[in-house]
Scaffold this active site. Structure first.
Site, PDB file in Angstrom:
ATOM      1  N   HIS A 137       6.463   8.334  -6.856  1.00 21.13           N
ATOM      2  CA  HIS A 137       6.954   8.595  -5.507  1.00 21.13           C
ATOM      3  C   HIS A 137       8.289   7.882  -5.365  1.00 21.13           C
ATOM      4  CE1 HIS A 137       2.409   8.963  -4.707  1.00 21.13           C
ATOM      5  NE2 HIS A 137       2.920  10.176  -4.850  1.00 21.13           N
ATOM      6  N   HIS A 173      -4.123  -2.412   7.780  1.00 21.92           N
ATOM      7  CA  HIS A 173      -4.121  -2.311   6.322  1.00 21.92           C
ATOM      8  C   HIS A 173      -2.939  -3.116   5.809  1.00 21.92           C
ATOM      9  CE1 HIS A 173      -4.894   0.008   2.527  1.00 21.92           C
ATOM     10  NE2 HIS A 173      -3.616  -0.284   2.324  1.00 21.92           N
ATOM     11  N   HIS A 216       4.611   9.834   1.096  1.00 24.16           N
ATOM     12  CA  HIS A 216       3.390   9.964   0.311  1.00 24.16           C
ATOM     13  C   HIS A 216       2.266   9.255   1.056  1.00 24.16           C
ATOM     14  CE1 HIS A 216       5.552   6.350  -1.021  1.00 24.16           C
ATOM     15  NE2 HIS A 216       4.367   5.794  -1.220  1.00 24.16           N
ATOM     16  N   HIS A 273       3.567   6.837   4.150  1.00 22.64           N
ATOM     17  CA  HIS A 273       4.598   5.843   3.883  1.00 22.64           C
ATOM     18  C   HIS A 273       5.847   6.475   3.277  1.00 22.64           C
ATOM     19  CE1 HIS A 273       6.168   1.929   3.051  1.00 22.64           C
ATOM     20  NE2 HIS A 273       6.037   2.001   1.738  1.00 22.64           N
ATOM     21  N   GLU A 310       7.900   3.940  -6.501  1.00 19.72           N
ATOM     22  CA  GLU A 310       6.508   3.601  -6.771  1.00 19.72           C
ATOM     23  C   GLU A 310       5.950   4.500  -7.871  1.00 19.72           C
ATOM     24  OE1 GLU A 310       4.133   3.517  -3.239  1.00 19.72           O
ATOM     25  OE2 GLU A 310       5.680   2.523  -2.048  1.00 19.72           O
TER      26      GLU A 310
END
Length: 442
Positions: free
Chosen positions: A364, A291, A370, A334, A340
């Site tokens: 976050h 990803h 998260h 992460h 974020e």
């Protein structure tokens, strides 16, 4: 209403526009002649220092009926919800989620400026370092009133309702799934015809620009030719008590004048407002395994002085194909050295199908873990890995910053939209560890 803006980041490009009602209104051969055509005044708007390198220098020349200096003194306005006091609360590192913010009731007339609510931010507009994230909630137009931000740039993301924006450079119509940037010092007014809601990313440092593409090459992500800037349009209108609202050092001030400020007949330069349709973003993605980091979805960035690190990035998660093999396809769990902030324009975000709603938001903070909720993890861990469409009918976005963001009192308490149960979406994640695990037999 708009014409193409060929390049966004300057690089020596010059854009030219004049209202067709006054052909030849742009002076020929020089910026500031002794007498301008049509009896206009020449006025320069500078977005960088005069001595900034040519590739980074931003300025535009405006040819207007009256110079903008004609106004009465500014007086301070008390603003209930606009704030840059990052010390008014202690901000927790917990994951935060806000339910959709309430638009004003029909009985309460609130325009764009009065409807600015600061949610979080960091830094200081006086030292030109930092960002602020605002929510705008309004239901009426700015009548005989304009606004300009002396502190930095506004990146405006409408979520509900249409914004008809008049600027000194001309008009822009902004609908959900479009964005616009009104750069520092540019005067504008917002007209609406219905309850309207959206998000604003304000940067005090520099200006937004297209990200460098590196190995991606010359094409991809947001293409420069898809950015639009207004064509020149003017009104010669005398107005008693016209209000000019300034955001200066984090506070609002009001001055009055006797005419409309939208009297620019012609302009040229590379310091302009602009808009972009998010549906035109060219997605780059993984086609074999794993990803990719979300940075591949960056539309605009405001770089810091540290190479490769942004004061703020504007990132989107548009509809696309997911085709990776042997891969957990949703975003990975992460912890990040960046902050974020996410918003949702419409649809359902793939990693959190429930609870994260259009018109709401999440934050976050730095190094707070998260990732996908329980339902998303279990589903993606067991799904057949065939080519799959992701995010159809959805547009989520992220404001990402290298700064640690503090939440305002309005965001923490007054808005009453902070979801205290957000953490529950991860609590049902199960332990799958098996010390006797063996690879599948071939």
């Amino acid at each position: 209403m708009t014409s193409q803006l060929k390049y966004l980041s300057g690089f020596g490009n010059e854009f030219v526009s004049e209202d067709p009602r006054c052909p030849g209104s742009l002076p020929s051969g020089q910026n500031n002649p002794q007498k301008c055509p049509y009896g206009l005044y020449a006025e320069q708007l500078s977005g960088t220092a005069f001595t900034a390198p040519r590739a980074e220098n931003k300025r535009s020349w405006l040819y207007r009926i009256r110079p903008s200096v004609i106004h009465h003194p500014f007086i301070h306005l008390k603003s209930e919800y606009l704030s840059h006091n990052w010390d008014e609360n202690i901000t927790s590192p917990k994951q935060m989620r806000w339910l959709p913010f309430d638009v004003p009731a029909p009985s309460q007339a609130v325009d764009f400026v009065d409807g600015l609510h600061t949610l979080c931010g960091a830094g200081n507009p006086c030292t030109r370092s930092g960002i602020a994230i605002h929510i705008f909630l309004c239901n009426t137009s700015m009548n005989d009133k304009c606004f300009y931000n002396a502190d930095g740039d506004f990146l405006i993301v409408p979520q509900q309702g249409v914004l008809d924006i008049i600027t000194e450079f001309g008009k822009m119509r902004l609908e959900p799934n479009e964005i616009c940037v009104i750069q520092q010092g540019m005067r504008f007014s917002v007209n609406v015809s219905e309850p309207t809601r959206g998000y604003i990313l304000e940067v005090f440092d520099g200006h937004f620009q297209l990200p460098y593409l590196g190995p991606i090459g010359a094409n991809g992500l947001a293409n420069p030719r898809d950015f639009l800037t207004p064509v020149a349009w003017y009104e010669d209108r005398d107005v008693k008590g016209y209000q000019v609202i300034s955001k200066f050092q984090g506070h609002l001030f009001r001055a009055e004048q006797d005419h409309s400020p939208f009297d620019v007949v012609a302009w040229h330069g590379n310091y302009v407002p602009y808009k972009y349709n998010l549906a035109l973003f060219m997605v780059v993605n993984a086609v074999q395994f794993d990803h990719c980091d979300p940075s591949i979805f960056t539309v605009l960035t405001c770089p810091s002085n540290k190479a490769g690190t942004a004061i703020a990035d504007f990132v989107i998660f548009p509809p696309r194909w997911s085709v990776q093999e042997h891969t957990f396809r949703p975003p990975y769990y992460h912890r990040n050295c960046m902050s974020e902030f996410m918003g949702l324009i419409f649809g359902n975000y793939e990693a959190k199908e429930e609870g994260f709603l259009p018109g709401g938001a999440t934050l976050h903070s730095m190094m707070t873990p998260h990732g996908p909720d329980t339902q998303c993890f279990e589903g993606a861990s067991n799904a057949a890995l065939c080519p799959t469409r992701v995010a159809d009918g959805t547009q989520a976005f992220m404001f990402e910053s290298s700064l640690s963001l503090a939440v305002t009192k309005w965001g923490k308490e007054t808005c009453q939209k902070l979801d205290s149960n957000y953490y529950m979406c991860w609590q049902a994640l199960k332990k799958h560890f098996n010390p006797k695990w063996q690879p599948d037999a071939v």
